[in-house]
Design an enzyme around this catalytic site. Structure first.
Site, PDB file in Angstrom:
ATOM      1  N   LYS A  79       0.859  -1.189   0.000  1.00  0.00           N
ATOM      2  CA  LYS A  79       0.000   0.000   0.000  1.00  0.00           C
ATOM      3  C   LYS A  79       0.897   1.241   0.000  1.00  0.00           C
ATOM      4  CE  LYS A  79      -3.899   1.927   2.687  1.00  0.00           C
ATOM      5  NZ  LYS A  79      -4.789   1.695   3.841  1.00  0.00           N
ATOM      6  N   SER A 154      -9.786   1.564   2.771  1.00  0.00           N
ATOM      7  CA  SER A 154      -8.941   2.364   1.920  1.00  0.00           C
ATOM      8  C   SER A 154      -7.842   1.595   1.179  1.00  0.00           C
ATOM      9  CB  SER A 154      -8.283   3.457   2.764  1.00  0.00           C
ATOM     10  OG  SER A 154      -7.370   2.882   3.691  1.00  0.00           O
ATOM     11  N   SER A 178      -9.867  -0.695   7.019  1.00  0.00           N
ATOM     12  CA  SER A 178      -9.278  -0.557   5.677  1.00  0.00           C
ATOM     13  C   SER A 178      -8.567  -1.771   5.118  1.00  0.00           C
ATOM     14  CB  SER A 178      -8.314   0.623   5.654  1.00  0.00           C
ATOM     15  OG  SER A 178      -9.037   1.802   5.461  1.00  0.00           O
TER      16      SER A 178
HETATM   17  N1  GLN Z   1     -13.147   3.874   6.236  1.00  0.00           N
HETATM   18  C1  GLN Z   1     -12.567   4.336   7.462  1.00  0.00           C
HETATM   19  C2  GLN Z   1     -12.173   5.789   7.330  1.00  0.00           C
HETATM   20  O1  GLN Z   1     -12.416   6.347   6.299  1.00  0.00           O
HETATM   21  C3  GLN Z   1     -11.392   3.473   7.825  1.00  0.00           C
HETATM   22  C4  GLN Z   1     -10.180   3.813   7.076  1.00  0.00           C
HETATM   23  C5  GLN Z   1      -9.004   3.016   7.496  1.00  0.00           C
HETATM   24  O2  GLN Z   1      -9.111   1.988   8.153  1.00  0.00           O
HETATM   25  N2  GLN Z   1      -7.840   3.530   7.131  1.00  0.00           N
HETATM   26  O3  GLN Z   1     -11.634   6.370   8.229  1.00  0.00           O
END
Ligand code: GLN
Length: 490
Positions: A79, A154, A178
């Site tokens: 990532k 994400s 994410s």
């Molecule tokens: N979808 C969540 C957010 O937007 C989690 C994102 C994540 O785990 N980095 O904060």
């Protein structure tokens, strides 16, 4: 032998036994990625020359009969919020567009020691803020099972890379879901380790009390293998536990007989839970029962408060972590300003996308004088209650089973106009980050459109090995293992 449909364990064994060279493995994955990435959009950046050079070095050592690591010749996607020198580190943000990190993330060093081969960096929601990868300032990532749908987020690029057969393994980060949510939407295994099990040194910080790095794989065994490589002490992350991590592969075949699996009743009563997802998850739980697990009802009564609490704690921490992007230290720098305040604000105005700005504003607000007690401190208290809920549930059950996401992969644009509906896609994943406990998503079926569904298993903190053991037992009976999406034109 189709090299891009082998698991990491199979590749490592074949490379060590000289059935195939690391170079052939890497070439096959690069060829598949180069052909399909223009549509799938999983990778932001592919470094083929570097990957081939690493593979050649592994092969040379094998031919000299020198020892090699546990992931010798295994392609891994990273990532793009993890630091690997020589490659860009953008976090899919314009503010870091041309940034190259001067140091190496701990997990990257560990994978280098294991002789894994890095293919490149994967797309994400800008600074890991989002649930569909649509917040990337760089490109779209498409779900390999249906290219009209999002891969989740994400870490959507890492999930799509593994599901599409570009790499058998990838790393992502999970602050509120994410890793698990995109794994569920793309039909792969995705794990958020216990807070403190994997060092975050070299991970770009989002919510420091929540962030964890973890793997994507197409089998539970592969997830355990890469966990062996990346977990354990590191003095550069003071939140990292000081005791050596267990061997996550050791007990994978022990089954679930006698284990108590808790079903949190609130999770199955949520109004947004899709009926097909619910049915698949309950069928998976039933399969675990047939394997000898005992099902018990538990209560995680704070579920409704998880999303609001998270969006106070995570945005507060993000507003502080993102203060360093100011145009003076590194990254994008606005032109034509004649004083430092203008430089800061113009740089940030130009460099950040709208979701990141929304989070910075929310986070700054909840930390500001007058609102700190009402929002931030209160959220910390609710966070403690959420952790107590888990502690109580784990008094009755060894593991907790639940859905990962309320729905399967949705279409592009479906939730972008309504941030709240996007935030609710993480309703089942967020509490585990707030409570510091581990959780894994394993494939448990598909909906009537053929889109993947995930089962979430959650364990007490540092019960990661037990959790993987149950996931492996389920994978064995479900047969939903190592599924590579059949891409158009192959
Ligand atoms: N979808 C969540 C957010 O937007 C989690 C994102 C994540 O785990 N980095 O904060």
């Amino acid at each position: 032998m189709e090299l891009t449909s082998l698991t990491a364990a199979e590749i490592a064994a074949a490379v060590k036994n000289k059935k195939v060279s690391a170079r052939e493995v890497v070439d096959a994955h690069l060829a598949r990625a180069e052909k399909h990435n223009p549509v799938i959009g999983a990778f932001l950046h592919i470094d083929a020359a570097e990957a081939r050079a690493t593979a050649d070095a592994v092969d040379a050592r094998i031919s000299r009969k020198e020892p090699v690591g546990a992931l010798a010749g295994v392609p891994v996607a990273l990532k793009d919020n993890l630091a690997l020198p020589g490659q860009p580190l953008t976090c899919s943000s314009k503010i870091l567009k041309n940034f190259k990190p001067p140091f190496t993330a701990h997990v990257v060093e560990q994978l280098q020691k294991a002789d894994a081969v890095f293919l490149g960096k994967t797309n994400l929601d800008e600074f890991a803020m989002g649930s569909s990868t649509e917040n990337s300032a760089m490109q779209l990532t498409r779900n390999p099972w249906n290219t009209d749908c999002v891969p989740g987020g994400s870490s959507g690029g890492s999930a799509a890379a593994v599901a599409a057969g570009f790499a058998p393994l990838a790393l992502g980060s999970d602050t509120g879901g994410s890793i698990r949510q995109p794994a569920s939407l793309c039909g792969c295994v995705g794990m958020k380790p216990s807070y403190g099990l994997v060092s975050r040194y070299g991970l770009v910080a989002f919510g420091s009390s929540l962030d964890q790095i973890g793997p994507f794989a197409r089998s539970v065994e592969d997830a355990a293998l890469i966990m062996n490589a990346i977990s354990g002490p590191d003095r550069r992350d003071s939140t990292c536990r000081n005791t050596p991590a267990p061997d996550f592969t050791a007990n994978l075949n022990q089954g679930v007989k006698g284990l108590k699996i808790g079903l949190p009743k609130e999770y199955f009563e949520t109004s947004g839970l899709n009926a097909e997802v619910k049915a698949a998850v309950l069928a998976a739980v039933d399969a675990l029962k047939k394997e000898g697990a005992e099902l018990v009802e538990v209560s995680l009564s704070m579920l409704d408060y998880a999303v609001p609490t998270y969006y106070i704690v995570a945005t507060a921490e993000a507003s502080s972590n993102l203060a360093r992007y100011d145009g003076a230290h590194y990254g994008h720098r606005a032109e034509g300003t004649d004083n430092i305040i203008d430089l800061f604000s113009k740089t940030r105005e130009e460099g950040f996308g709208s979701e990141v700005k929304r989070r910075i504003m929310l986070g700054t607000y909840v930390l500001s004088a007058g609102y700190y007690d009402a929002y931030y401190l209160r959220a910390l208290k609710v966070r403690t209650r959420i952790a107590q809920d888990f502690a109580q549930a784990f008094g009755k059950a060894d593991l907790i089973a639940s859905p990962v996401a309320p729905e399967t992969a949705f279409r592009f644009g479906e939730k972008t106009a309504d941030p709240i509906s996007m935030y609710l896609s993480d309703i089942y994943t967020i509490s585990t980050n707030l409570a510091a406990v581990p959780a894994v998503s394993v494939p448990c079926g598909v909906d009537s459109q053929g889109m993947p569904i995930g089962l979430q298993l959650t364990a007490p903190r540092f019960g990661d090995d037990l959790m993987l053991r149950a996931a492996a037992a389920y994978e064995q009976v479900s047969g939903l293992r190592n599924r590579v999406a059949p891409l158009q034109g192959n």
